[in-house]
Design an enzyme around this catalytic site. Structure first.
Site, PDB file in Angstrom:
ATOM      1  N   LEU A 127       0.838  -1.190   0.000  1.00 38.07           N
ATOM      2  CA  LEU A 127       0.000   0.000   0.000  1.00 38.07           C
ATOM      3  C   LEU A 127       0.881   1.252   0.000  1.00 38.07           C
ATOM      4  O   LEU A 127       0.757   2.120  -0.863  1.00 38.07           O
ATOM      5  CB  LEU A 127      -0.927  -0.009   1.232  1.00 38.07           C
ATOM      6  CG  LEU A 127      -1.824   1.217   1.407  1.00 38.07           C
ATOM      7  CD1 LEU A 127      -2.847   1.304   0.272  1.00 38.07           C
ATOM      8  CD2 LEU A 127      -2.573   1.167   2.758  1.00 38.07           C
ATOM      9  N   GLY A 133       2.670   7.461   3.016  1.00 37.55           N
ATOM     10  CA  GLY A 133       2.561   6.425   4.043  1.00 37.55           C
ATOM     11  C   GLY A 133       1.267   6.589   4.807  1.00 37.55           C
ATOM     12  O   GLY A 133       0.299   5.850   4.618  1.00 37.55           O
ATOM     13  N   TRP A 158       8.462   0.051   1.545  1.00 33.87           N
ATOM     14  CA  TRP A 158       8.298  -0.569   2.869  1.00 33.87           C
ATOM     15  C   TRP A 158       7.605  -1.915   2.838  1.00 33.87           C
ATOM     16  O   TRP A 158       6.909  -2.267   3.782  1.00 33.87           O
ATOM     17  CB  TRP A 158       7.475   0.335   3.787  1.00 33.87           C
ATOM     18  CG  TRP A 158       7.947   1.723   3.936  1.00 33.87           C
ATOM     19  CD1 TRP A 158       7.315   2.847   3.504  1.00 33.87           C
ATOM     20  CD2 TRP A 158       9.162   2.157   4.565  1.00 33.87           C
ATOM     21  NE1 TRP A 158       8.044   3.956   3.827  1.00 33.87           N
ATOM     22  CE2 TRP A 158       9.184   3.552   4.487  1.00 33.87           C
ATOM     23  CE3 TRP A 158      10.217   1.489   5.188  1.00 33.87           C
ATOM     24  CZ2 TRP A 158      10.223   4.318   4.997  1.00 33.87           C
ATOM     25  CZ3 TRP A 158      11.253   2.240   5.697  1.00 33.87           C
ATOM     26  CH2 TRP A 158      11.250   3.639   5.603  1.00 33.87           C
ATOM     27  N   THR A 160       6.829  -5.395   3.568  1.00 31.53           N
ATOM     28  CA  THR A 160       7.245  -6.518   4.406  1.00 31.53           C
ATOM     29  C   THR A 160       7.203  -7.783   3.537  1.00 31.53           C
ATOM     30  O   THR A 160       6.217  -8.011   2.844  1.00 31.53           O
ATOM     31  CB  THR A 160       6.292  -6.666   5.610  1.00 31.53           C
ATOM     32  OG1 THR A 160       6.380  -5.478   6.385  1.00 31.53           O
ATOM     33  CG2 THR A 160       6.652  -7.857   6.469  1.00 31.53           C
ATOM     34  N   GLN A 342      16.127  -1.137  31.411  1.00 28.29           N
ATOM     35  CA  GLN A 342      16.472  -0.496  32.684  1.00 28.29           C
ATOM     36  C   GLN A 342      16.677  -1.533  33.790  1.00 28.29           C
ATOM     37  O   GLN A 342      17.616  -1.444  34.574  1.00 28.29           O
ATOM     38  CB  GLN A 342      15.351   0.485  33.076  1.00 28.29           C
ATOM     39  CG  GLN A 342      15.724   1.439  34.188  1.00 28.29           C
ATOM     40  CD  GLN A 342      16.755   2.466  33.720  1.00 28.29           C
ATOM     41  OE1 GLN A 342      16.956   2.659  32.526  1.00 28.29           O
ATOM     42  NE2 GLN A 342      17.439   3.088  34.662  1.00 28.29           N
ATOM     43  N   GLY A 345      19.905  -3.108  33.764  1.00 28.21           N
ATOM     44  CA  GLY A 345      21.037  -2.196  33.972  1.00 28.21           C
ATOM     45  C   GLY A 345      21.978  -2.213  32.772  1.00 28.21           C
ATOM     46  O   GLY A 345      21.535  -2.293  31.630  1.00 28.21           O
ATOM     47  N   GLY A 346      23.277  -2.154  33.040  1.00 31.12           N
ATOM     48  CA  GLY A 346      24.273  -2.116  31.964  1.00 31.12           C
ATOM     49  C   GLY A 346      24.170  -3.321  31.049  1.00 31.12           C
ATOM     50  O   GLY A 346      24.347  -3.208  29.831  1.00 31.12           O
ATOM     51  N   GLU A 369       1.358  -0.028   9.951  1.00 32.21           N
ATOM     52  CA  GLU A 369      -0.093  -0.284   9.927  1.00 32.21           C
ATOM     53  C   GLU A 369      -0.858   0.896  10.545  1.00 32.21           C
ATOM     54  O   GLU A 369      -1.818   0.722  11.289  1.00 32.21           O
ATOM     55  CB  GLU A 369      -0.428  -1.614  10.607  1.00 32.21           C
ATOM     56  CG  GLU A 369       0.344  -2.742   9.942  1.00 32.21           C
ATOM     57  CD  GLU A 369      -0.457  -3.996   9.649  1.00 32.21           C
ATOM     58  OE1 GLU A 369      -1.680  -4.021   9.896  1.00 32.21           O
ATOM     59  OE2 GLU A 369       0.143  -4.938   9.112  1.00 32.21           O
ATOM     60  N   THR A 371       0.438   4.897  11.852  1.00 29.03           N
ATOM     61  CA  THR A 371       1.210   5.373  13.013  1.00 29.03           C
ATOM     62  C   THR A 371       0.236   5.601  14.169  1.00 29.03           C
ATOM     63  O   THR A 371      -0.981   5.690  13.957  1.00 29.03           O
ATOM     64  CB  THR A 371       1.935   6.696  12.709  1.00 29.03           C
ATOM     65  OG1 THR A 371       0.948   7.719  12.525  1.00 29.03           O
ATOM     66  CG2 THR A 371       2.807   6.590  11.462  1.00 29.03           C
TER      67      THR A 371
HETATM   68  C1  LIG Z   1       9.391  -2.189   9.077  1.00 26.77           C
HETATM   69  C2  LIG Z   1       8.263  -1.617   8.282  1.00 26.77           C
HETATM   70  C3  LIG Z   1       7.417  -2.470   7.592  1.00 26.77           C
HETATM   71  C4  LIG Z   1       6.375  -1.955   6.829  1.00 26.77           C
HETATM   72  N1  LIG Z   1       5.591  -2.825   6.119  1.00 26.77           N
HETATM   73  C5  LIG Z   1       4.669  -2.313   5.276  1.00 26.77           C
HETATM   74  C6  LIG Z   1       3.947  -3.172   4.403  1.00 26.77           C
HETATM   75  O1  LIG Z   1       4.108  -4.417   4.442  1.00 26.77           O
HETATM   76  N2  LIG Z   1       3.085  -2.650   3.525  1.00 26.77           N
HETATM   77  C7  LIG Z   1       2.868  -1.299   3.455  1.00 26.77           C
HETATM   78  O2  LIG Z   1       2.058  -0.881   2.644  1.00 26.77           O
HETATM   79  N3  LIG Z   1       3.534  -0.446   4.266  1.00 26.77           N
HETATM   80  C8  LIG Z   1       4.424  -0.920   5.172  1.00 26.77           C
HETATM   81  N4  LIG Z   1       5.130  -0.063   5.979  1.00 26.77           N
HETATM   82  C9  LIG Z   1       4.895   1.366   5.859  1.00 26.77           C
HETATM   83  C10 LIG Z   1       4.212   1.987   7.062  1.00 26.77           C
HETATM   84  O3  LIG Z   1       2.873   1.615   7.108  1.00 26.77           O
HETATM   85  C11 LIG Z   1       4.426   3.499   6.978  1.00 26.77           C
HETATM   86  O4  LIG Z   1       5.766   3.759   7.261  1.00 26.77           O
HETATM   87  C12 LIG Z   1       3.518   4.254   7.925  1.00 26.77           C
HETATM   88  O5  LIG Z   1       2.197   4.163   7.512  1.00 26.77           O
HETATM   89  C13 LIG Z   1       3.935   5.709   8.059  1.00 26.77           C
HETATM   90  O6  LIG Z   1       4.102   6.319   6.826  1.00 26.77           O
HETATM   91  P1  LIG Z   1       5.398   7.186   6.495  1.00 26.77           P
HETATM   92  O7  LIG Z   1       6.573   6.399   6.874  1.00 26.77           O
HETATM   93  O8  LIG Z   1       5.292   7.664   5.130  1.00 26.77           O
HETATM   94  O9  LIG Z   1       5.291   8.416   7.510  1.00 26.77           O
HETATM   95  P2  LIG Z   1       4.525   9.785   7.259  1.00 26.77           P
HETATM   96  O10 LIG Z   1       3.167   9.517   6.792  1.00 26.77           O
HETATM   97  O11 LIG Z   1       5.388  10.658   6.453  1.00 26.77           O
HETATM   98  O12 LIG Z   1       4.471  10.316   8.736  1.00 26.77           O
HETATM   99  C14 LIG Z   1       5.564  11.010   9.367  1.00 26.77           C
HETATM  100  C15 LIG Z   1       5.121  11.444  10.756  1.00 26.77           C
HETATM  101  O13 LIG Z   1       4.020  12.348  10.628  1.00 26.77           O
HETATM  102  C16 LIG Z   1       2.917  11.924  11.388  1.00 26.77           C
HETATM  103  N5  LIG Z   1       1.676  12.271  10.713  1.00 26.77           N
HETATM  104  C17 LIG Z   1       1.337  12.050   9.414  1.00 26.77           C
HETATM  105  N6  LIG Z   1       0.097  12.487   9.161  1.00 26.77           N
HETATM  106  C18 LIG Z   1      -0.372  12.989  10.344  1.00 26.77           C
HETATM  107  C19 LIG Z   1      -1.597  13.586  10.744  1.00 26.77           C
HETATM  108  N7  LIG Z   1      -2.609  13.717   9.886  1.00 26.77           N
HETATM  109  N8  LIG Z   1      -1.720  14.000  12.024  1.00 26.77           N
HETATM  110  C20 LIG Z   1      -0.698  13.828  12.919  1.00 26.77           C
HETATM  111  N9  LIG Z   1       0.468  13.274  12.590  1.00 26.77           N
HETATM  112  C21 LIG Z   1       0.630  12.854  11.317  1.00 26.77           C
HETATM  113  C22 LIG Z   1       3.105  10.422  11.476  1.00 26.77           C
HETATM  114  O14 LIG Z   1       2.441   9.900  12.616  1.00 26.77           O
HETATM  115  C23 LIG Z   1       4.603  10.296  11.600  1.00 26.77           C
HETATM  116  O15 LIG Z   1       4.973  10.475  12.943  1.00 26.77           O
HETATM  117  C24 LIG Z   1       6.155  -0.555   6.774  1.00 26.77           C
HETATM  118  C25 LIG Z   1       6.997   0.293   7.498  1.00 26.77           C
HETATM  119  C26 LIG Z   1       8.037  -0.216   8.239  1.00 26.77           C
HETATM  120  C27 LIG Z   1       8.946   0.736   8.963  1.00 26.77           C
END
Ligand SMILES: Cc1cc2nc3c(=O)[nH]c(=O)nc-3n(C[C@H](O)[C@H](O)[C@H](O)COP(=O)(O)OP(=O)(O)OC[C@H]3O[C@@H](n4cnc5c(N)ncnc54)[C@H](O)[C@@H]3O)c2cc1C
Ligand SMILES: Cc1cc2nc3c(=O)[nH]c(=O)nc-3n(C[C@H](O)[C@H](O)[C@@H](O)COP(=O)(O)OP(=O)(O)OC[C@H]3O[C@@H](n4cnc5c(N)ncnc54)[C@H](O)[C@@H]3O)c2cc1C
Lengths: 400, 266
Positions: A127, A133, A158, A160, A342, A345-346, A369, A371
């Site tokens: 997705l 994201g 990203w 998986t 924590q 400890g070390g 899935e 944030t």
């Molecule tokens: C190890 C790993 C595995 C993954 N696996 C998959 C997968 O299998 N399939 C897939 O499709 N994706 C996958 N992802 C992607 C993951 O779902 C995205 O990284 C996630 O949805 C966040 O998107 P972004 O990284 O673009 O962050 P951004 O959307 O750029 O967000 C950056 C920051 O802004 C904040 N933010 C964004 N919009 C808002 C808002 N409206 N209000 C407040 N805060 C906001 C976010 O919370 C975050 O802290 C994976 C990511 C990782 C790290």
């Protein structure tokens, strides 16, 4: 200490016993090394598939295990307590089967689903994009109709199991955002086999943790996908993707609960052995309370996750509760794993003990899935909508 | 082909094991399970069926033991055996190998009366009493050839060829059905049951027989009829503090050798 579990059926109890045995004998001994060397444990997924653990929440008629979410999530938690990467992988596999199992035609399901749920194939879910994201509606990967095919062009970030999976459930644009009406329209869902021509994986991401789970960008370079592999209607893709995530985030909540349990177990064992100022550190109240808070956090996460699962199993709306479960379980996992470091400890800060790894693994659970900011957004919106609709508080008996 | 696999229910070796006041193993008050060494026999039977695809091969798990021992059969059924037979009778308690082999042989005869049995399989030993003699006794009672301690099993038609790894030599032994075959823990890891296997096992036929069903009299078995009885048991003494050998004056090596010799390690 494994959790006390009350399960709805005898068969579920036997399932959990089998899972505990496999986790203890096959997963736990391998986790640390695979994470250290960033090796993807395909053989572990083969083993889980052979034990029928990769299709548990899907109907038996489709080749699944016919288990309610209440049971499936406890399986995920047990797996996650020993090895997050495998817990996440199992959850992502279920996520990638969701579209076909719920939106596919009977012909499509008959053709592809048994293999996917039977555990011989491993799935991935595409997705996110590099720039999209949290806001997947901003995606740019295109699927252009050409005769009986769609031609997919773009990159999914990203992913998986990217490069390791046997099939990819892919969301792509079938029409421009401007011409497709409401936001999120114009996106469709496709089931793409790994050997499709023009499909390739970039080098895996170099992550902070979860190294046993490969994460990679998948490139679609004019990949031809027969129209019969489109799942659902044209334009229905984002709705399918988001519905899948409602269930998927319950999986992440369960894995995070397991991870926290694993960290607490390690911390507890250590606190009962280690002495300072002439007594076991657990006997120092300040440290004992850290463990008590951790136990409360783990049990809260489990309770919330299972509550959401039971709503889903009863056919009631559960999206808000799924977001709460994901939020609470992953935030709690972050706290519990940090506190586990924590407590040691070390030693906790060294790679000779597993707790620093648990801490690194917990972080990503707050990110993927949806944030945890996005979870709060969903909860707030749902509160607002719920207030519009009047009371949605139901009282029901099991089975009604 | 009709295969009977003998599966014993034993106390879980990872838990505390206890003896009753008459020095028989406590099988009722403790957690038990299918003897790990018998899992290899079940696994080999299942692999045989998989290798000889297309043949009609039926696998029956046979267990002699108290009520709870049905768990051993259930495990075999979950792994993939087709049927279970459980011989349970209060009179059996305390039976030694000779008596146990009589019950197993008679049960095997009753199974064979319905459908000819081609192969009786066992583990290399039980994990609780580990006499390793039941297979030989069974073969004697059933008047069958015995091929024991197989570490590799191959078969073609009626002929079974096994590898037997001894301390000084490896033998290849061939036998023809019907026969008794015991297999070792070198034959390959036993599979886990699958979730569907667990569910399917609930519907598989499971018969419970008493001594009267197999034509054995109560006074032929049990502690009183056994040729042997365990006189006493003693827990292994708790581990003592290790002995530390220092090598300040160059006498360390001698001290080590003396220690090993005193323990009869060298
Ligand atoms: C190890 C790993 C595995 C993954 N696996 C998959 C997968 O299998 N399939 C897939 O499709 N994706 C996958 N992802 C992607 C993951 O779902 C995205 O990284 C996630 O949805 C966040 O998107 P972004 O990284 O673009 O962050 P951004 O959307 O750029 O967000 C950056 C920051 O802004 C904040 N933010 C964004 N919009 C808002 C808002 N409206 N209000 C407040 N805060 C906001 C976010 O919370 C975050 O802290 C994976 C990511 C990782 C790290
Ligand atoms: C400490 C101790 C000492 C003993 N000493 C003696 C002794 O000196 N002489 C003597 O005759 N008895 C002795 N016994 C009793 C005897 O070992 C067992 O009671 C007897 O039932 C079976 O022997 P085994 O478990 O050693 O079988 P083994 O010969 O080790 O078992 C070989 C295989 O036979 C099959 N099998 C064995 N038992 C069963 C069963 N109940 N149901 C189904 N399959 C089975 C399994 O496939 C197993 O792998 C002793 C027991 C104990 C606890």
């Amino acid at each position: 200490m494994p959790a006390t579990r009350v399960l709805p059926t005898d068969e579920a109890a036997e399932l959990l016993r089998l899972v505990r045995q496999i986790v203890r004998e096959q997963l736990a001994p391998r986790a640390a090394e695979a994470e250290e060397t960033a090796s993807f444990p395909r053989e572990v997924f083969t083993l889980l598939g052979e034990a029928d653990l990769l299709g548990l929440p899907y109907p038996e008629a489709q080749g699944g295990g016919g288990q309610p979410y209440e049971v499936y999530l406890q399986v995920l938690e047990e797996i996650g307590s020993a090895w997050s990467s495998v817990g996440v992988g199992t959850s992502v596999h279920a996520l990638s089967c969701f579209a076909l199992a719920n939106y596919g035609t009977p012909e499509q399901q008959e053709r592809w689903l048994p293999e996917m749920l039977g555990g011989s194939l491993l799935g991935a879910y595409c997705l996110s994009e590099a720039h999209a994201g949290s806001d997947p509606a901003a995606m740019r990967t295109k699927a252009v109709r050409d005769g009986d095919d769609y031609v997919l062009t773009g990159a999914k970030a990203w992913v998986t199991h990217g490069g390791e999976a046997d099939f990819y459930t892919v969301m792509a644009r079938t029409s421009d955002p401007s011409s497709s009406g409401p936001k999120g329209g114009g996106i469709s869902c496709f089931l793409v086999p790994a050997d499709a021509e023009g499909l390739s994986a970039d080098a895996a991401e170099r992550k902070m943790g979860l190294m046993g789970s490969t994460t990679a960008t998948m490139r679609f370079d004019g990949v031809r996908v027969p129209a019969e592999r489109r799942i659902g209607e044209e334009g229905q893709g984002l709705r399918i993707a988001l519905a899948a995530l409602d269930s998927g985030r319950l999986g992440i909540a369960a894995v995070a609960t397991g991870l926290a349990q694993g960290a607490l177990d390690a911390a507890l064992a250590y606190a009962r052995e280690r002495e300072a100022f002439g007594k076991r550190i657990i006997d120092h109240q300040g440290l004992g309370f850290v463990l008590a808070d951790a136990e409360a956090a783990v049990q809260t996460a489990r309770a919330m996750t299972l509550h959401a699962a039971r709503l889903k199993d009863a056919g009631l709306p559960f999206s808000r509760e799924a977001s709460i479960a994901k939020l609470v379980a992953t935030d709690n996992a972050m706290k519990v794993t940090t506190d586990a470091v924590q407590v040691l400890g070390g030693y906790g800060y060294t790679r000779d003990f597993p707790v620093e790894r648990y801490m690194r693994e917990a972080k990503v659970m707050q990110i993927f899935e949806g944030t945890n900011q996005i979870q709060r957004m969903i909860i707030a919106r749902s509160l607002d909508k719920g207030a519009d609709a009047g009371s949605d508080a139901e009282i029901r008996a099991y089975g009604d | 082909m009709n295969i009977v696999v003998c599966v014993k229910y034993v106390p879980d070796a990872t838990a505390d094991r206890q003896f009753e006041s008459d020095n028989t193993v406590d099988r009722v008050g403790v957690d038990g399970l299918l003897s790990e060494l018998d899992e290899y026999a079940v696994e080999q039977a299942l692999q045989l069926r998989e290798k000889r695809e297309g043949e009609d091969i039926e696998i029956t798990a046979l267990c002699v033991g108290p009520e709870k021992a049905v768990d051993a059969i259930r495990k075999a059924l979950q792994m993939g055996a087709d049927k279970g037979v459980h011989v349970v009778d209060d009179a059996i308690a305390g039976s030694d190998s000779v008596a146990t082999s009589l019950v197993l042989a008679k049960a095997r005869e009753k199974i064979g009366a319905e459908k000819k049995v081609d192969l009786v399989m066992t583990g290399m030993a039980s994990t609780d009493a580990s006499m390793s003699v039941i297979p030989a006794m069974l073969a004697e009672r059933l008047e069958l050839p015995q091929v024991t301690f197989a570490s590799v099993v191959e078969s073609q038609g009626e002929v079974f060829r096994v590898r037997r790894d001894g301390d000084t030599a490896t033998e290849i032994v061939e036998g023809r059905l019907p026969m008794v075959l015991s297999v070792t823990d070198q034959t390959g890891e036993a599979r886990y049951p699958s979730f569907k296997g667990i569910m399917a096992a609930k519907k598989k036929p499971l018969e419970t027989w008493a001594l009267s069903d197999i034509g054995v009299e109560a006074d032929q078995v049990g502690l009183s009829a056994s040729w042997t009885a365990v006189e006493g048991t003693e827990a292994r003494p708790p581990r003592t503090q290790g002995e530390i050998v220092t090598d300040e004056d160059g006498s360390g090596a001698t001290a080590l050798v003396d220690f090993l010799a005193s323990k009869k390690f060298i």
